[in-house]
Design an enzyme around this catalytic site. Structure first.
Site, mmCIF file in Angstrom:
data_model
loop_
_atom_site.group_PDB
_atom_site.id
_atom_site.type_symbol
_atom_site.label_atom_id
_atom_site.label_comp_id
_atom_site.label_asym_id
_atom_site.label_seq_id
_atom_site.Cartn_x
_atom_site.Cartn_y
_atom_site.Cartn_z
ATOM 1 N N ASP A 7 0.784 -1.181 -0.080
ATOM 2 C CA ASP A 7 -0.039 -0.063 -0.016
ATOM 3 C C ASP A 7 0.982 1.165 -0.065
ATOM 4 O O ASP A 7 1.251 1.601 0.799
ATOM 5 C CB ASP A 7 -0.891 -0.097 1.331
ATOM 6 N N GLU A 69 -1.293 -1.519 -4.763
ATOM 7 C CA GLU A 69 -2.553 -0.791 -4.825
ATOM 8 C C GLU A 69 -2.358 0.290 -5.967
ATOM 9 O O GLU A 69 -1.352 1.121 -6.024
ATOM 10 C CB GLU A 69 -3.002 -0.173 -3.489
ATOM 11 N N ASP A 141 -2.332 0.912 7.577
ATOM 12 C CA ASP A 141 -1.655 0.979 6.202
ATOM 13 C C ASP A 141 -1.037 -0.677 6.043
ATOM 14 O O ASP A 141 -1.189 -1.077 4.837
ATOM 15 C CB ASP A 141 -0.209 1.602 6.421
#
Length: 180
Positions: A7, A69, A141
């Site tokens: 991420d 992502e 996260d």
């Protein structure tokens, strides 16, 4: 298959590592790489920390595949540009380590993990905890990164099934063009 999920973020990049054996997922590791203490330093130095941090994670956990992502467009163009550069540092670190990289949107991850694309961060954290049988909630996260890895585990299985079907000849009429 060991999957590394990322991420990306300039201040905090989450990572999560899972092992996928069929439909069974096993937690391996998760955490964050942070440059919060580097605010005010040159952007290149912060990107270097992300690049080297991802390299260390790959060396330590030896994933077979990676998933990252996809950046969404932010209201602030400058923030979007900085996030894109952080994402680029992460992608470059992964391909430098000879990993194949899949990419998923936050919507795809939320659908795969929580069952709907409008899931809040707390819902993603709780579902990641349940899916991986964790004793506590991962940080936001790290949870998103684990969610990206979980998404890839599910998508990889689906793609493998489609590939198997194609090799067995399913849909062979389409390869030849339309027939009446």
């Amino acid at each position: 298959m060991r999957i590394l999920g990322i991420d990306p973020g300039l201040q905090t990049t989450g990572f999560g590592v899972v092992d996928a054996q069929g439909h069974t997922l096993h937690y391996v590791a998760s955490g964050t790489i942070t440059t919060r203490n580097m605010v005010g330093q040159p952007l290149a130095q912060r990107l270097k920390v992300l690049f080297e941090g991802i390299g260390e994670i790959v060396t330590r956990y030896q994933p077979d595949a990676a998933a990252v992502e996809i950046v969404f467009v932010n209201v602030n163009p400058q923030s979007t540009l900085m996030l894109g550069q952080a994402r680029g540092a992460c992608l470059t670190a992964l391909v430098t380590q000879q990993l194949e990289v899949a990419e998923y949107t936050a919507l795809q991850m939320k659908q795969a993990v929580a069952g709907h694309g409008s899931a809040a961060k707390a819902q993603v954290q709780e579902m990641v905890k349940r899916l991986l049988k964790l004793p506590g909630l991962p940080g936001p996260d790290a949870a998103d990164a684990l969610g990206i890895a979980i998404t890839h585990a599910h998508a990889g299985q689906s793609l493998a099934r489609l590939g198997d079907a194609a090799r067995r000849g399913a849909g062979s009429a389409y390869r030849q063009g339309r027939t009446r």
